[in-house]
Design a protein around this motif. Structure first.
Motif, PDB file in Angstrom:
ATOM      1  N   GLU A  92       0.930  -1.365   0.141  1.00 26.49           N
ATOM      2  CA  GLU A  92       0.064  -0.082  -0.016  1.00 26.49           C
ATOM      3  C   GLU A  92       0.571   1.195  -0.086  1.00 26.49           C
ATOM      4  O   GLU A  92       0.275   2.555  -0.543  1.00 26.49           O
ATOM      5  N   SER A  93       2.008   1.101   0.268  1.00 25.84           N
ATOM      6  CA  SER A  93       3.103   2.395   0.217  1.00 25.84           C
ATOM      7  C   SER A  93       3.283   2.917  -1.229  1.00 25.84           C
ATOM      8  O   SER A  93       3.720   3.984  -1.583  1.00 25.84           O
ATOM      9  N   GLY A  94       3.276   1.745  -2.094  1.00 27.18           N
ATOM     10  CA  GLY A  94       3.190   2.266  -3.557  1.00 27.18           C
ATOM     11  C   GLY A  94       4.218   1.227  -4.065  1.00 27.18           C
ATOM     12  O   GLY A  94       4.305   0.044  -3.719  1.00 27.18           O
ATOM     13  N   LEU A  95       4.605   1.666  -5.518  1.00 28.60           N
ATOM     14  CA  LEU A  95       5.172   0.996  -6.421  1.00 28.60           C
ATOM     15  C   LEU A  95       6.313   1.699  -6.795  1.00 28.60           C
ATOM     16  O   LEU A  95       6.422   3.114  -7.067  1.00 28.60           O
ATOM     17  N   VAL A  96       7.516   1.221  -6.693  1.00 23.91           N
ATOM     18  CA  VAL A  96       8.881   1.900  -7.057  1.00 23.91           C
ATOM     19  C   VAL A  96       9.479   1.191  -8.432  1.00 23.91           C
ATOM     20  O   VAL A  96       9.535  -0.175  -8.242  1.00 23.91           O
ATOM     21  N   VAL A  97       9.843   1.807  -9.210  1.00 28.90           N
ATOM     22  CA  VAL A  97      10.631   1.201 -10.499  1.00 28.90           C
ATOM     23  C   VAL A  97      11.781   1.915 -10.625  1.00 28.90           C
ATOM     24  O   VAL A  97      11.874   2.929 -10.513  1.00 28.90           O
ATOM     25  N   ARG A  98      12.732   1.160 -10.465  1.00 29.25           N
ATOM     26  CA  ARG A  98      14.328   1.778 -10.378  1.00 29.25           C
ATOM     27  C   ARG A  98      15.187   1.033 -11.324  1.00 29.25           C
ATOM     28  O   ARG A  98      14.887  -0.204 -11.420  1.00 29.25           O
ATOM     29  N   ALA A  99      15.981   1.775 -11.745  1.00 31.31           N
ATOM     30  CA  ALA A  99      17.027   1.052 -12.627  1.00 31.31           C
ATOM     31  C   ALA A  99      18.511   1.638 -12.294  1.00 31.31           C
ATOM     32  O   ALA A  99      18.811   2.681 -11.938  1.00 31.31           O
ATOM     33  N   ILE A 100      19.319   0.798 -12.578  1.00 27.04           N
ATOM     34  CA  ILE A 100      20.874   1.163 -12.762  1.00 27.04           C
ATOM     35  C   ILE A 100      21.373   0.701 -13.848  1.00 27.04           C
ATOM     36  O   ILE A 100      20.693  -0.414 -14.704  1.00 27.04           O
ATOM     37  N   GLY A 101      22.564   1.314 -14.563  1.00 23.49           N
ATOM     38  CA  GLY A 101      23.256   0.888 -15.425  1.00 23.49           C
ATOM     39  C   GLY A 101      24.658   1.461 -15.702  1.00 23.49           C
ATOM     40  O   GLY A 101      25.037   2.244 -14.958  1.00 23.49           O
ATOM     41  N   THR A 102      25.310   1.248 -16.739  1.00 21.48           N
ATOM     42  CA  THR A 102      26.377   1.703 -17.013  1.00 21.48           C
ATOM     43  C   THR A 102      26.446   2.532 -18.546  1.00 21.48           C
ATOM     44  O   THR A 102      26.235   2.040 -19.438  1.00 21.48           O
TER      45      THR A 102
END
Lengths: 1097, 339
Positions: free
Chosen positions: A231-241
């Protein structure tokens, strides 16, 4: 208005029967992009409708093109009631946005419904007309290429490796936004799928912008993850070079340029060098001021004062490690200084790559990891209150695993209030919070790396584990010293020349310690390198990267896993977080000890691809570490495992101990034989006695290991100087020893590893089988002790592996590569393990004659790793003596030069005959043994190659995916590896990043949980393959199933599953096909450009 | 610790031929595991019974999902869910549509209806084939029958096109459809000695050469007209004297045999009587010959001569019809004439 999206709906097939009366369907299609919707006509009474629609045209911003998915909905027309949805297809049009990838998406897509699964297929054609937009302040980042592959993609060359890029976006999770307290499954699932698709697009666009700011043109090692925070929400995260890549003129591209003028000619934006100065900067040219504006993140703005360092000095030091023992120190210092200057500009000198261009990696320090426990504590419960105008607050609880000395929990007392605006609106406050969390962890990683004398972290990755309101954030990587040439400027040529000035091969260089031996960050056990005898090396090396291709290993590698469970009391909020925090250091310590023991039991001295996953559940914590063990020739022979009892008076106890000791010794001996570990005997005098150390400590840098900790029972005085001592003082320790011995080796003919390539095997044949296996066990709540849990978990993993070996037995001899275990705890008493891996067959006969000398070995390995190389030496062999020097592709030259000592000036312009001759002779032997036909015609002049490239690719695409004899479905390979054995990747078509939800309310009818998930995973594979095929590809490489969240409620006959997968869509060509093509060449009108390839045998 | 969920999904669908056979044979997972254990697979591979159980379950689940597609084989080729190499697809289809000799003998010529389906229990008990397997085979027959029933063109071609079967299997199915359509009696005790192969052979000849509605009644004159019958007999006897081991028996029986053969033709015009074709052939020809111990070579000699001599009967005007009738009948009789 910089883009026009065009969509045509051609036909449907195998549609479900929607009208029970007629057993037929009146289907039509809605095509939606952004807020615009088009409809096709209704095709009456058919399960195989032929709409053959007009071109639906959407005029859109390229920003939208990047963010929005194309949404195609198939419906059944109903005159008297609402039209019934049959299913949907989401098409990510991103691959059409960079110029040299796909030009059209065309093919059959499965029609997917979140409740019914796949319901027939629809044939769609999608095109994009992109108008060039030179607006500097644009919000889109069209043209930046994304790769999941964690190495430089096969048909590219890295001009500059800029460094770390990261971003995250946050939103409400539609799953928790019910209207009138009623959750309508289909609507909720579709909203989620669409939202995540949108967020992924947005995330990718934002990362692309960062890359453009850094003047890069690609992101390699792109890893995007979802955190379902409930219920806190949805996080979409990404890392890369971020990288600047240059398309290699591939040898596959020599195809006759006589076909239709391909659209793929328009490679301009990507090939264009973003920094025209780079080419002119040779080794003696001072570098330009580093005026890039890099990451736009807050702390970045500082301009390094040393940014205009004159790098003309570097060639002399370069990878100075190997040059001279005495001078190693100062050189190292200088190198460090320069690398530092290169890296200081970066907020986080992290690289998500796990394999690197030759010469990039100078030294490896060891694994660095950091974990942090966060609490998502809701004060109000807004779940059923409504969607709009809710005020929620979060209290952040902080606990950093790296401050383990301090056991008290610190609250940062931050309260963040925000107002929910509306569904779909971004909550601007929240990303900052998540950003801050990650920034904190990254800082910690950075400082760990510094402590190891390293300025960079490679093989970097981040992950989370969420249970209710507790979230564990983890980051890990390998501290390393890098060659600065790749980081700022200097093309590959520059780097090459630099390397030529060194006199020694640097195959052992990466093992040499980067830190100062007199001022070591932690107690370690050093010896002189067993390869060059000049530099110091540690006794064991743990890394998160792949085995460097030029590393010398002895014998074969194997998968090593440490598994651990710890019970935890159910608790709420802070108490829970505290409990977890208290457990974490012990878990890390035990996982590490297990890894070390198992490594020694295998008779090996290094771990690659180490991945430690800590999973949090309601009432337990799980730790699972996987890595590939190898014997590095440069490191000392590992000592055995010595068992010591605490009460040595008891006779029977002594006997028991000695019995155990014998068992352990036997196992080590057996493993050495199994993995063919026969290191050459080296006398002590040559090596020099090891630097005495009071205690044996690990390379894994954790919090406790730095602070003076309580773990002191490891006393080497018990046994031989370098033996690993296990003290058996209680039943727990006894269990540990037992469990060490229960790991069963894979059956004969099987090998396994979690890295890209299996160390010690290099003669892959072309058969591959990628698979996903999922197991869920229910623990009986009666006997929940730590021991019972551990045993259950261990059995679960071992049984799963046994099943895999059994299932794949027809592929023997074969190797399971990139074995990726994921553990989750979906409910109180459930443990879920998901495994994705690929089985690859190899030629046993060839494996047997793997040459013993390291030089030959490394040559062989290099040649399989790099297909360009493979063909070249073979070619020369067929000629037995090259009559005239071919100007080989740069990479050939490069690798050739690394093995010889010819001055740079000569090398740069011509081929070194002697080194080629050496390689030839070894290759000739190899070929004789293989009795393999010699490939012909694979050498081309570079010029020809470059010119013919695009058309060649097109031709190969057709060639590589011929329609099956009696089937219309082309084969699409999937593999978690970055390459396809026996084949050459000729083109990258774009990233595949898909998210699916499947739900059922008739679980029993669908074959129970197993039937449900089996069907769903098969459907996910099918949808991935269909998208790749529609892009014109025939394989997905670097495939990964990032998430498989499974929830069941058997009482209600319900289940739900969320799956997120990604990978790179590619076109590959079989090497055998290449042969055919090249032998056919004289018949084409382009033969003049290819005549050099015709080698007589 | 119990396994709640246990699955394996390959990008290329794994098909284990042995497990497929067990599944087709209708064994439960438990029975299949037991049978696999007995085959010695555990010793060969060093696997445990639990591994075998999990593997068997996986394969059964896969087959269960594939079954829907196997009902319309072209779908299997075009579907996207399971990536299966073409050779494996062919194997799946061929094996799925393969049937047991014992089973097909039980239902050959029966109406493929719900009524017959109810008898599958008995058939299962009688033949030892599992009820599940019987159902699959019966449903296959029925499915093929329904699809091609109303179609024009070659029966074999239609079956091949819609079910992608091998030539051999498509021919067998054509026979099954032909028998089911004409409801030939094959279950009588005196027909028990005949194999499915015998019937299928006859069916193929009949499908190829016979058309419905030919006026076979015209042939009746051969036995109805006494002069013609005597002439026919003398022609045959003259030609075969000294060449036949059973000449006297033939001579004595000629009129009965000829009546039998010609009456069969007459009966073929009545739909109701068509069903007894094989009973008649066996009763009126095979059995009398067999009881006189005719060798097969003598039967062939006789039938050749019997058929050819009609050409010399001046009063008989239906030579072409006769040839077509006897050509097929001769083939059938020679096939049916064995112990």
């Amino acid at each position: 208005m910089p883009g026009k999206l065009k969509v045509k709906i051609v036909a449907g097939r195998h549609l479900p029967v929607m009208d029970r009366a007629s057993d037929l369907t009146d289907a039509f299609v809605e095509v939606k992009f952004g807020n615009t919707t088009f409809k096709t006509d209704v095709y009456l009474k058919s399960l195989n409708p032929q709409w053959n629609s007009e071109w639906f045209k959407f005029e859109v911003d390229d920003e939208d093109l990047q963010d929005e998915p194309l949404q195609i909905t198939v419906l059944d027309h109903d005159t008297y009631s609402a039209n019934d949805a049959i299913g949907k297809v989401y098409i990510d049009i991103d691959p059409l946005l960079y110029s040299e990838a796909a030009t059209v998406i065309s093919g059959w897509f499965p029609i997917y419904d979140t409740i019914h699964g796949i319901r027939g297929e629809i044939n769609v054609v999608v095109k994009v007309d992109l108008f060039n937009d030179l607006n500097r302040f644009r919000q889109s980042s069209c043209g930046v290429k994304f790769f999941c592959t964690t190495s430089i993609p096969k048909c590219y060359r890295a001009v500059i490796i800029h460094g770390f890029v990261e971003e995250l976006v946050v939103n409400e999770d539609p799953e928790y936004q019910w209207i009138d307290r009623i959750r309508t499954p289909r609507a909720s699932n579709e909203a989620r799928q669409r939202l995540i698709s949108l967020m992924s697009g947005e995330l990718q666009r934002k990362i692309g912008l960062k890359v453009l700011e850094m003047r890069g043109n690609a992101v390699v090692g792109y890893l995007q993850c979802f955190d379902l925070e409930g219920e806190s929400g949805l996080v979409v995260r990404a890392i890369g070079t971020a990288c600047t890549l240059d398309k290699l003129s591939s040898p596959a591209a020599f195809l006759p340029a006589c076909n239709s003028p391909s659209k793929e000619m328009k490679e301009i934006p990507f090939n264009e060098d973003p920094n025209p100065n780079t080419h002119s900067s040779g080794p003696s040219t001072p570098l330009k001021n580093q005026t890039y504006s890099f990451s736009p993140s807050k702390s970045y703005s500082r301009q390094s004062s040393s940014s205009d360092t004159d790098l003309s000095l570097t060639p002399k030091t370069g990878m100075g490690s190997g040059s001279a023992g005495k001078e190693g120190g100062p050189f190292k210092a200088l190198l460090r200084q320069q690398t530092q200057s290169a890296l200081e500009q970066r907020e986080f000198p992290f690289f998500t790559l796990t394999a690197f261009p030759p010469g990039f990696l100078v030294h490896v320090g060891g694994v660095v990891s950091a974990r942090s426990v966060k609490l998502l504590d809701r004060i109000h419960n807004p779940a059923f209150v409504g969607i709009m105008g809710n005020t929620r607050s979060y209290k952040l609880l902080d606990w950093n695993s790296f401050n383990s000395g301090v056991q008290d929990v610190s609250f940062d007392g931050k309260f963040i209030f925000f107002k929910r605006l509306a569904v779909g609106m971004l909550l601007s406050d929240e990303p900052e919070t998540r950003d801050a969390w990650w920034a904190e962890i990254r800082q910690e990683i950075k400082s760990h790396a510094k402590a190891l004398g390293c300025h960079a972290v490679v093989g970097y990755s981040e992950s989370t584990s969420i249970c209710e309101e507790v979230c564990i954030l983890s980051a890990s990587g390998t501290a390393a010293v890098l060659n600065p040439r790749f980081l700022q400027d200097g093309t590959v040529e520059g780097c090459l020349e630099q390397r030529l000035e060194e006199n020694l091969p640097t195959r052992c260089g990466f093992c040499h310690i980067p830190y100062d031996e007199l001022n070591m960050p932690f107690p370690a056990h050093l010896t002189y390198c067993y390869n060059c005898r000049k530099q110091k090396v540690p006794d064991v090396l743990f890394t998160t990267i792949d085995l460097p291709t030029d590393a010398t290993v002895i014998g074969k590698g194997c998968l090593i896993q440490a598994r651990l469970c710890r019970l935890k009391k159910k608790a709420q909020a802070e108490a829970n977080a505290t409990a977890i925090s208290n457990l974490l250091p012990f878990m890390e310590y035990e996982v590490h000890t297990q890894l070390m023991n198992k490594l020694k039991l295998k008779g090996m001295n290094a771990l690659f691809g180490l991945r430690i996953q800590i999973t949090v559940g309601e009432n337990m914590l799980m730790g699972l570490a996987s890595a590939t063990g190898v014997y590095l020739a440069a490191l000392p022979t590992p000592g055995g495992i010595q068992i010591a009892g605490k009460t040595p008076n008891d006779g029977s106890y002594e006997q028991h101990i000695s019995h155990m000791q014998k068992k352990i010794n036997d196992t080590i001996a057996k493993n050495k034989e199994l993995y063919e570990i026969n290191p050459p005997e080296i006398s002590e005098e040559i090596i020099g006695s090891p630097i005495p150390e009071p205690r044996q400590r690990s390379r894994l840098l954790r919090s406790q290991s730095e602070s003076s900790d309580e773990v002191t029972e490891l006393d080497l005085s018990h046994g031989k100087k370098d033996a690993f001592v296990l003290e058996i003082d209680d039943t727990d320790a006894m269990e540990d020893v037992h469990s060490l011995l229960t790991d069963v080796p894979p059956p004969s003919g099987f090998y396994s590893c979690n890295t890209e390539i299996m160390p010690g095997i290099n003669n892959w044949t072309s058969e591959i089988q990628m698979f996903t296996s999922v197991r869920v066990i229910r623990l009986s709540s009666l006997n929940l002790t730590n021991q019972a849990l551990n045993k259950n978990f261990n059995d679960l993993c071992e049984n799963l592996l046994k099943s895999l070996y059994f299932k794949l037995r027809s592929m023997i001899p074969c190797c399971l590569c990139h074995v990726n275990f994921t553990v989750s705890l979906p409910e109180d008493e459930l443990i879920q393990v998901t495994v994705t891996a690929v089985a690859i067959t190899f030629d046993k006969n060839q494996a047997l004659q793997t040459t013993k000398t390291p030089v030959e070995k490394s040559l062989q390995r290099a040649s399989t790793d790099n297909e360009e190389l493979l063909q070249f030496p073979l070619e020369l062999c067929s000629d037995s003596l090259p009559s005239h020097p071919f100007p080989p592709a740069k990479e050939h030259l490069e690798s050739a030069s690394s093995n010889s000592g010819i001055p740079a000036a000569q090398r740069a312009t011509s081929v070194d005959y002697s080194s080629f001759a050496d390689r030839c002779s070894s290759w000739i032997e190899l070929i004789k043994l293989k009795a393999q036909t010699i490939r012909r015609g694979s050498i081309k002049t570079t010029m020809t190659v470059e010119k013919a490239s695009p058309v060649g690719d097109g031709n190969f695409r057709n060639r590589s995916a011929p329609p099956c004899a009696n089937s219309t479905v082309g084969v699409v390979k999937m593999t978690p590896l970055s390459f396809i054995p026996g084949a050459k990747i000729t083109k990258y078509l774009g990233i595949i990043n898909m998210f699916f939800i499947r739900e059922t309310t008739s679980l029993r009818e669908e074959g129970g949980v197993s039937g449900f998930l089996h069907a769903f995973i098969a459907e996910v594979f099918a949808m991935v393959r269909a998208h790749v095929a529609a892009l014109g590809g025939n394989a997905v490489v670097s495939y990964i199933m990032k998430q498989c969240v499974f929830m069941e409620n058997p009482n209600k006959n319900q289940a739900q599953c969320l799956i997120n997968v990604s990978g790179d869509a590619v076109v590959f060509v079989r090497e055998s096909d290449l042969e055919v093509v090249s032998s056919q060449q004289p018949t084409t009108n382009c033969q003049s450009s290819c005549t050099e390839g015709e080698v007589t045998t | 610790m119990t396994s709640e969920l246990d699955i394996f999904v390959g990008n290329t669908t794994l098909i284990d031929e042995d497990v497929y056979r067990l599944w087709l044979d209708g064994y439960s997972v438990t029975d299949a595991v037991a049978l696999r254990v007995r085959s010695g697979i555990l010793e060969q591979t060093g696997a445990t019974a639990a591994v075998l159980q999990s593997d068997t379950m996986d394969h059964y689940r896969t087959f269960h999902m594939l079954e829907r597609l196997l009902h319309a084989p072209p779908k299997l080729l075009h579907q996207l869910i399971f990536q299966i190499p073409p050779s494996r697809q062919a194997l799946l289809i061929e094996r799925y549509y393969a049937f047991d000799e014992a089973f097909v003998r039980e239902v050959l010529g029966k109406k493929l209806s719900k009524g017959t389906k109810k008898d599958l229990d008995d058939i299962s008990t009688k033949t030892g084939i599992t009820l599940k397997s019987c159902r699959r085979q019966f449903d296959n027959f029925k499915r093929v029958f329904k699809v091609v029933e109303e179609m024009r063109g070659s029966l074999v071609d239609n079956i091949q096109q819609h079910f992608l079967l091998s030539d051999r299997l498509a021919r067998d199915y054509a026979a099954i459809v032909f028998f089911a359509n004409n409801r030939f009696e094959t279950g009588k005790k005196k027909l028990q000695y005949l194999s499915f192969g015998d019937f299928a052979f006859c069916a193929e000849l009949m499908i190829q050469n016979w058309t419905l509605g030919a006026d076979l009644k015209e042939l009746k004159v051969l036995v109805a007209d006494k002069d013609l019958l005597d002439l026919h007999k003398s022609l045959v006897c003259t030609a075969l004297r000294g060449k036949l081991g059973v000449f006297s028996e033939m001579e004595a029986n000629f009129k009965n045999l000829s009546r039998g053969l010609v009456n069969v033709a007459a009966k073929l015009t009545h739909n109701k009587d068509v069903r007894d074709l094989f009973v008649d052939l066996v009763e009126k020809f095979v059995e009398p010959c067999r009881s006189d111990h005719w060798p097969l070579s003598d039967v062939r000699f006789f039938l050749n001569q019997y058929s050819a001599s009609v050409h010399s009967l001046d009063g008989f005007r239906h030579q072409a019809l006769w040839d077509r009738y006897m050509g097929t009948l001769r083939g059938c009789l020679l096939r049916l004439y064995h112990d």
